[in-house]
Write a protein that holds these residues in place. Structure first.
Motif, PDB file in Angstrom:
ATOM      1  N   GLU A  77      38.563  43.071  50.388  1.00  0.00           N
ATOM      2  CA  GLU A  77      39.021  42.495  49.122  1.00  0.00           C
ATOM      3  C   GLU A  77      39.437  43.589  48.152  1.00  0.00           C
ATOM      4  OE1 GLU A  77      36.051  39.967  47.352  1.00  0.00           O
ATOM      5  OE2 GLU A  77      35.629  38.965  49.244  1.00  0.00           O
ATOM      6  N   LEU A  78      40.566  43.366  47.501  1.00  0.00           N
ATOM      7  CA  LEU A  78      40.945  44.191  46.356  1.00  0.00           C
ATOM      8  C   LEU A  78      40.514  43.438  45.107  1.00  0.00           C
ATOM      9  CD1 LEU A  78      44.585  45.286  47.264  1.00  0.00           C
ATOM     10  CD2 LEU A  78      42.482  46.628  47.470  1.00  0.00           C
ATOM     11  N   TRP A  79      39.809  44.097  44.223  1.00  0.00           N
ATOM     12  CA  TRP A  79      39.357  43.510  42.969  1.00  0.00           C
ATOM     13  C   TRP A  79      40.376  43.901  41.912  1.00  0.00           C
ATOM     14  CZ3 TRP A  79      34.298  45.371  40.192  1.00  0.00           C
ATOM     15  CH2 TRP A  79      34.064  44.580  39.069  1.00  0.00           C
ATOM     16  N   LEU A  80      41.324  43.021  41.645  1.00  0.00           N
ATOM     17  CA  LEU A  80      42.477  43.359  40.828  1.00  0.00           C
ATOM     18  C   LEU A  80      42.298  43.104  39.344  1.00  0.00           C
ATOM     19  CD1 LEU A  80      45.184  41.885  43.204  1.00  0.00           C
ATOM     20  CD2 LEU A  80      44.493  44.282  42.942  1.00  0.00           C
ATOM     21  N   SER A  81      41.519  42.094  39.008  1.00  0.00           N
ATOM     22  CA  SER A  81      41.484  41.654  37.621  1.00  0.00           C
ATOM     23  C   SER A  81      40.145  41.019  37.301  1.00  0.00           C
ATOM     24  CB  SER A  81      42.613  40.637  37.390  1.00  0.00           C
ATOM     25  OG  SER A  81      42.504  40.013  36.134  1.00  0.00           O
ATOM     26  N   GLN A  82      39.696  41.250  36.089  1.00  0.00           N
ATOM     27  CA  GLN A  82      38.490  40.601  35.585  1.00  0.00           C
ATOM     28  C   GLN A  82      38.689  40.346  34.100  1.00  0.00           C
ATOM     29  OE1 GLN A  82      35.581  40.042  37.580  1.00  0.00           O
ATOM     30  NE2 GLN A  82      35.085  38.667  35.898  1.00  0.00           N
ATOM     31  N   ARG A  83      38.607  39.089  33.714  1.00  0.00           N
ATOM     32  CA  ARG A  83      38.733  38.740  32.294  1.00  0.00           C
ATOM     33  C   ARG A  83      37.990  37.444  32.074  1.00  0.00           C
ATOM     34  NH1 ARG A  83      40.753  40.428  27.642  1.00  0.00           N
ATOM     35  NH2 ARG A  83      41.701  38.918  26.226  1.00  0.00           N
ATOM     36  N   HIS A  84      37.153  37.446  31.076  1.00  0.00           N
ATOM     37  CA  HIS A  84      36.303  36.293  30.783  1.00  0.00           C
ATOM     38  C   HIS A  84      35.540  35.951  32.064  1.00  0.00           C
ATOM     39  CE1 HIS A  84      38.249  36.206  26.954  1.00  0.00           C
ATOM     40  NE2 HIS A  84      39.426  35.916  27.485  1.00  0.00           N
ATOM     41  N   LEU A  85      35.653  34.753  32.568  1.00  0.00           N
ATOM     42  CA  LEU A  85      34.941  34.372  33.785  1.00  0.00           C
ATOM     43  C   LEU A  85      35.840  34.378  35.014  1.00  0.00           C
ATOM     44  CD1 LEU A  85      32.820  31.436  32.337  1.00  0.00           C
ATOM     45  CD2 LEU A  85      32.138  33.820  32.683  1.00  0.00           C
ATOM     46  N   TYR A  86      37.058  34.898  34.887  1.00  0.00           N
ATOM     47  CA  TYR A  86      38.029  34.869  35.970  1.00  0.00           C
ATOM     48  C   TYR A  86      38.101  36.205  36.691  1.00  0.00           C
ATOM     49  CZ  TYR A  86      39.628  30.646  33.637  1.00  0.00           C
ATOM     50  OH  TYR A  86      39.686  29.407  33.068  1.00  0.00           O
ATOM     51  N   THR A  87      38.168  36.134  38.011  1.00  0.00           N
ATOM     52  CA  THR A  87      38.364  37.306  38.854  1.00  0.00           C
ATOM     53  C   THR A  87      39.595  37.066  39.713  1.00  0.00           C
ATOM     54  OG1 THR A  87      35.978  37.690  38.952  1.00  0.00           O
ATOM     55  CG2 THR A  87      37.305  38.762  40.630  1.00  0.00           C
ATOM     56  N   VAL A  88      40.497  38.036  39.755  1.00  0.00           N
ATOM     57  CA  VAL A  88      41.654  37.965  40.634  1.00  0.00           C
ATOM     58  C   VAL A  88      41.443  38.991  41.735  1.00  0.00           C
ATOM     59  CG1 VAL A  88      44.147  38.339  40.836  1.00  0.00           C
ATOM     60  CG2 VAL A  88      43.222  37.183  38.821  1.00  0.00           C
ATOM     61  N   ARG A  89      41.618  38.531  42.976  1.00  0.00           N
ATOM     62  CA  ARG A  89      41.462  39.402  44.140  1.00  0.00           C
ATOM     63  C   ARG A  89      42.653  39.226  45.068  1.00  0.00           C
ATOM     64  NH1 ARG A  89      35.115  38.314  45.493  1.00  0.00           N
ATOM     65  NH2 ARG A  89      34.741  37.084  43.652  1.00  0.00           N
ATOM     66  N   TRP A  90      42.748  40.144  46.020  1.00  0.00           N
ATOM     67  CA  TRP A  90      43.629  39.946  47.153  1.00  0.00           C
ATOM     68  C   TRP A  90      42.770  40.075  48.396  1.00  0.00           C
ATOM     69  CZ3 TRP A  90      44.601  42.257  51.710  1.00  0.00           C
ATOM     70  CH2 TRP A  90      45.608  41.673  52.472  1.00  0.00           C
ATOM     71  N   THR A  91      42.904  39.107  49.313  1.00  0.00           N
ATOM     72  CA  THR A  91      42.255  39.164  50.622  1.00  0.00           C
ATOM     73  C   THR A  91      43.276  38.727  51.664  1.00  0.00           C
ATOM     74  OG1 THR A  91      41.462  36.866  50.618  1.00  0.00           O
ATOM     75  CG2 THR A  91      40.012  38.525  49.620  1.00  0.00           C
ATOM     76  N   ALA A  92      43.094  39.175  52.892  1.00  0.00           N
ATOM     77  CA  ALA A  92      43.995  38.757  53.966  1.00  0.00           C
ATOM     78  C   ALA A  92      43.916  37.253  54.183  1.00  0.00           C
ATOM     79  CB  ALA A  92      43.659  39.508  55.253  1.00  0.00           C
ATOM     80  N   GLU A  93      42.745  36.672  54.001  1.00  0.00           N
ATOM     81  CA  GLU A  93      42.566  35.241  54.238  1.00  0.00           C
ATOM     82  C   GLU A  93      43.226  34.373  53.171  1.00  0.00           C
ATOM     83  OE1 GLU A  93      39.025  31.906  54.802  1.00  0.00           O
ATOM     84  OE2 GLU A  93      38.479  34.016  54.593  1.00  0.00           O
ATOM     85  N   HIS A  94      43.107  34.757  51.907  1.00  0.00           N
ATOM     86  CA  HIS A  94      43.570  33.910  50.811  1.00  0.00           C
ATOM     87  C   HIS A  94      44.781  34.453  50.063  1.00  0.00           C
ATOM     88  CE1 HIS A  94      39.994  31.508  51.326  1.00  0.00           C
ATOM     89  NE2 HIS A  94      39.252  32.596  51.217  1.00  0.00           N
ATOM     90  N   GLY A  95      45.217  35.669  50.345  1.00  0.00           N
ATOM     91  CA  GLY A  95      46.269  36.283  49.546  1.00  0.00           C
ATOM     92  C   GLY A  95      45.709  36.611  48.167  1.00  0.00           C
TER      93      GLY A  95
END
Length: 124
Positions: A77-95
């Protein structure tokens, strides 16, 4: 579909864009050596437009030279973003996905094939 550049300008809402330096983008590219090339290309395009992209709701991208992006890479997983309660990631399974610290995505509707798709959904 708007371009990545158009979406970044919409997120910035009139604020000036501040691209990551070439040196910081090189650091990111070096750390991302094992990441699929299309993901690296999309993220480097984002960082060339603006580094640390943040909006008022749920986006708070980490600057490209921040090693925290790769903190979860051992788990794929790439941990791309964190703001408030939201996390944006990239994974091979989910994009690209929106979730929180526990869940990679809130629902199947929070998985996106591209960074452009993710940003467009975040701006809806």
């Amino acid at each position: 579909m708007p371009s990545l550049e158009e979406l970044v300008h919409r997120v910035l809402d009139g604020a000036p864009a501040t691209p990551a330096s070439a040196a910081d983008r090189a650091v990111f590219a070096e750390r991302a050596a094992d990441v699929p090339a299309f993901v690296v290309d999309e993220l480097l395009t984002l960082y060339a437009l603006h580094d640390g992209l943040t909006d008022e709701t749920g986006l708070g991208f980490h600057p490209c030279a921040d090693p925290v992006i790769f903190e979860w890479w051992a788990s794929g997983e790439l941990w791309l973003s964190q703001r408030h309660l939201y996390t944006v990631r990239w994974t091979a399974e989910h994009g690209y996905s929106r979730g929180d610290a526990v869940d990679v995505l809130f629902s199947p509707d929070d998985a996106f094939a591209s960074l452009t798709d993710l940003l467009a959904a975040a701006l809806e």
